[in-house]
Design a protein around this motif. Structure first.
Motif, PDB file in Angstrom:
ATOM      1  N   GLU A 107       9.362 -10.790  -7.463  1.00 16.51           N
ATOM      2  CA  GLU A 107      10.360  -9.795  -8.548  1.00 16.51           C
ATOM      3  C   GLU A 107       9.812  -8.207  -8.000  1.00 16.51           C
ATOM      4  N   GLN A 108       8.761  -8.133  -7.726  1.00 17.50           N
ATOM      5  CA  GLN A 108       8.192  -6.671  -7.468  1.00 17.50           C
ATOM      6  C   GLN A 108       8.747  -6.215  -6.124  1.00 17.50           C
ATOM      7  N   ALA A 109       8.501  -7.041  -5.314  1.00 22.67           N
ATOM      8  CA  ALA A 109       9.057  -6.750  -3.848  1.00 22.67           C
ATOM      9  C   ALA A 109      10.645  -6.450  -3.888  1.00 22.67           C
TER      10      ALA A 109
ATOM     11  N   GLU B  87      25.264  -0.817  -2.629  1.00 22.65           N
ATOM     12  CA  GLU B  87      25.524  -2.376  -2.302  1.00 22.65           C
ATOM     13  C   GLU B  87      23.984  -2.819  -2.121  1.00 22.65           C
ATOM     14  N   LYS B  88      23.202  -2.477  -1.367  1.00 19.23           N
ATOM     15  CA  LYS B  88      21.855  -3.064  -1.014  1.00 19.23           C
ATOM     16  C   LYS B  88      21.050  -2.920  -2.297  1.00 19.23           C
ATOM     17  N   ALA B  89      21.062  -1.890  -3.062  1.00 21.96           N
ATOM     18  CA  ALA B  89      20.230  -1.876  -4.259  1.00 21.96           C
ATOM     19  C   ALA B  89      20.607  -2.857  -4.953  1.00 21.96           C
ATOM     20  N   ILE B  90      22.155  -3.108  -5.388  1.00 21.49           N
ATOM     21  CA  ILE B  90      22.814  -4.379  -6.289  1.00 21.49           C
ATOM     22  C   ILE B  90      22.068  -5.616  -5.802  1.00 21.49           C
ATOM     23  N   GLU B  91      21.988  -5.955  -4.441  1.00 17.38           N
ATOM     24  CA  GLU B  91      21.827  -7.062  -3.880  1.00 17.38           C
ATOM     25  C   GLU B  91      20.286  -7.457  -4.390  1.00 17.38           C
ATOM     26  N   HIS B  92      19.496  -6.470  -4.187  1.00 16.34           N
ATOM     27  CA  HIS B  92      18.103  -6.774  -4.510  1.00 16.34           C
ATOM     28  C   HIS B  92      17.685  -6.595  -6.041  1.00 16.34           C
ATOM     29  N   LEU B  93      18.397  -5.989  -6.765  1.00 10.38           N
ATOM     30  CA  LEU B  93      18.378  -6.090  -8.108  1.00 10.38           C
ATOM     31  C   LEU B  93      18.761  -7.365  -8.773  1.00 10.38           C
ATOM     32  N   THR B  94      19.853  -7.898  -8.046  1.00 10.91           N
ATOM     33  CA  THR B  94      20.065  -9.163  -8.276  1.00 10.91           C
ATOM     34  C   THR B  94      19.204 -10.109  -8.152  1.00 10.91           C
ATOM     35  N   LYS B  95      18.529 -10.246  -6.895  1.00 12.49           N
ATOM     36  CA  LYS B  95      17.514 -11.074  -6.609  1.00 12.49           C
ATOM     37  C   LYS B  95      16.248 -11.053  -7.629  1.00 12.49           C
ATOM     38  N   ALA B  96      15.902  -9.724  -8.010  1.00 14.35           N
ATOM     39  CA  ALA B  96      14.758  -9.539  -8.761  1.00 14.35           C
ATOM     40  C   ALA B  96      15.215 -10.085 -10.251  1.00 14.35           C
TER      41      ALA B  96
ATOM     42  N   GLU C 161      17.373 -12.914 -10.649  1.00 14.17           N
ATOM     43  CA  GLU C 161      17.334 -14.165 -10.550  1.00 14.17           C
ATOM     44  C   GLU C 161      15.797 -14.749 -10.721  1.00 14.17           C
ATOM     45  N   ILE C 162      14.790 -14.032 -10.240  1.00 13.26           N
ATOM     46  CA  ILE C 162      13.419 -14.570 -10.383  1.00 13.26           C
ATOM     47  C   ILE C 162      13.003 -14.219 -11.935  1.00 13.26           C
ATOM     48  N   ASN C 163      13.382 -13.060 -12.427  1.00 13.33           N
ATOM     49  CA  ASN C 163      12.861 -12.701 -13.689  1.00 13.33           C
ATOM     50  C   ASN C 163      13.968 -12.254 -14.341  1.00 13.33           C
ATOM     51  N   HIS C 164      14.452 -12.885 -15.533  1.00 16.28           N
ATOM     52  CA  HIS C 164      15.733 -12.672 -16.282  1.00 16.28           C
ATOM     53  C   HIS C 164      15.369 -11.213 -17.156  1.00 16.28           C
TER      54      HIS C 164
END
Length: 92
Positions: free
Chosen positions: A48-50, A65-74, A76-79
């Motif tokens: 999540e932190q990465a 776009e990239k910020a949203i992509e990585h925030l979405t991944k974060a 998904e890991i921790n809601h």
């Protein structure tokens, strides 16, 4: 090391990669920040932190776009609702 052991070995543990990226943020060296964070998300994709730090980097350089992509991944890991809030703000 990876060749010797026969499997991929991270260049450093996650904390060192994130600390390295923060050091280069303070030094104003965005290329090195990106390098450390790319390693962090490559070798620790379920962190999540990465993902969060990479998203913050992309927000800083105005790549929504990239910020949203990585925030979405974060997310998904921790809601964490703060991630959703940031995603919605970036989409506006």
């Amino acid at each position: 090391m990876s060749h010797h052991f026969g499997y991929e070995v991270p260049p450093a543990d996650e904390e060192l990669l994130l600390m390295g990226s923060m050091l280069y943020v303070q030094l104003g060296q965005a290329d090195k920040v990106e390098l450390f964070l790319n390693y962090a998300v490559q070798y620790y994709p379920k962190s999540e932190q990465a993902q969060f730090h990479m998203a913050q980097f992309y927000i800083e350089i105005k790549n929504k776009e990239k910020a949203i992509e990585h925030l979405t991944k974060a997310y998904e890991i921790n809601h964490n609702d703060e991630y959703l809030q940031q995603i919605n703000e970036l989409k506006e």
